[in-house]
Enzyme design. Structure first.
Site, PDB file in Angstrom:
ATOM      1  CE1 TYR A 122      -2.940  -3.128   0.321  1.00  0.00           C
ATOM      2  CE2 TYR A 122      -3.405  -2.556   2.605  1.00  0.00           C
ATOM      3  CZ  TYR A 122      -3.590  -3.394   1.512  1.00  0.00           C
ATOM      4  OH  TYR A 122      -4.430  -4.465   1.632  1.00  0.00           O
TER       5      TYR A 122
ATOM      6  CG  LEU B 271     -18.294  -0.345   2.464  1.00  0.00           C
ATOM      7  CD1 LEU B 271     -18.058   1.078   2.952  1.00  0.00           C
ATOM      8  CD2 LEU B 271     -19.692  -0.806   2.847  1.00  0.00           C
TER       9      LEU B 271
ATOM     10  CB  VAL C  53     -10.619  -4.650   6.320  1.00  0.00           C
ATOM     11  CG1 VAL C  53      -9.641  -3.525   5.987  1.00  0.00           C
ATOM     12  CG2 VAL C  53      -9.931  -5.705   7.150  1.00  0.00           C
TER      13      VAL C  53
END
Length: 286
Positions: free
Chosen positions: A45, A186, A226
């Site tokens: 990341y 999501l 998460v």
């Protein structure tokens, strides 16, 4: 006999993927202030230094921190090196949980056992409390479990939402005492999930926001999440997320997965290899 670590992990962790360096520190700090108690990190990341700064600013008590071994590390030495570098960048002396980010390279290189034994050694040395995996299918877990000596995978972090319910993994992890943790809960904010007609109408009917309802759907199935909360209100809601959804809502959301083909938002060609235990299918389709 391998231990099944009784890892006590907060049900909601802050995701830091695609969190730019300039904003990562402040986002992490404000999420922790809002009550989020866990942070999910990875060297790929490219923001571990900033995330580490944010953790220092955001909370006087250290949050539960997940550190990952990236797929590029396929030997025991490389895995140890990656974890030590990540801890250094995050400003930590130990991780609560070390997880293997992807199963494919370890299995293809036939180094899954030796890398796992290195992680077990790091637990016994006090560099981590528990070890786990990410993006492991039932087949990949079946390949791993016989190799475990002193530590059993405490967690399996996989993509999960109503378009990809992964019931086989829910059952398998439950049977084997592995906590299932949903990433991409999501759907990366994409319309395919957030504007799905059944999801929108159900949220309206029960006066819930779509993101809130989707997070609660996983939690109501006993699956941790998460999530990357970008606004203070969403962080506050994530920190206070304790309510189970009514059975009628769960039925409507569960029915989506039964009625449609599984849909992956994190769909990568390297996870498709016919005959490999980790494979998501025979052919990669965008």
């Amino acid at each position: 006999d391998e231990e099944k670590e009784k890892v006590t992990m907060p049900s909601i962790a802050l995701g830091t993927m695609n969190m730019g360096k300039r904003v990562a520190g402040n986002l992490v700090a404000s999420a922790l202030r809002a009550g989020v108690r866990a942070v999910d990190t990875a060297p790929t990341y490219m923001n571990e230094n900033e995330v580490g700064e944010g953790m220092k600013k955001g909370s006087s008590t250290e949050p539960f921190v997940i550190v990952k071994v990236p797929k590029r590390a396929t030997t025991a030495d490389e895995a140890r090196c990656e974890i030590l570098s990540s801890l250094d960048r995050l400003g930590l002396s130990k991780a609560n949980l070390i997880i293997l980010h992807w199963p494919c390279d370890f299995i293809d290189s036939k180094t899954l056992g030796s890398v796992w034994h290195e992680l077990e050694a790091m637990v016994s040395e006090g560099l981590a409390t528990a070890v786990g995996v990410s993006n492991f299918s039932v087949g990949a877990l079946r390949a791993l479990l016989p190799l475990c000596r002193t530590s059993y995978p405490a967690v399996n972090q996989v993509e999960r939402h109503p378009l990809l319910p992964q019931w086989d993994l829910v059952d398998y992890c439950h049977t084997h005492g592995i906590i299932l943790q949903a990433h991409t809960a999501l759907g990366q904010g994409k319309d395919e999930l957030l504007k799905h007609p059944t999801i929108v109408s159900t949220a309206q009917e029960y006066r819930l926001s779509v993101p809130d309802m989707l997070l609660r759907w996983n939690l109501s199935h006993g699956v941790a999440v998460v999530t990357k909360c970008s606004s203070y209100e969403r962080q506050k809601a994530a920190g206070e997320q304790k309510h189970r959804l009514p059975a009628s809502v769960m039925e409507k959301l569960d029915s989506i997965g039964y009625d449609s083909k599984p849909y992956r938002f994190v769909n990568v060609p390297f996870m498709y290899r016919p005959g490999a235990p980790y494979s998501w299918g025979n052919t990669f389709q965008k």
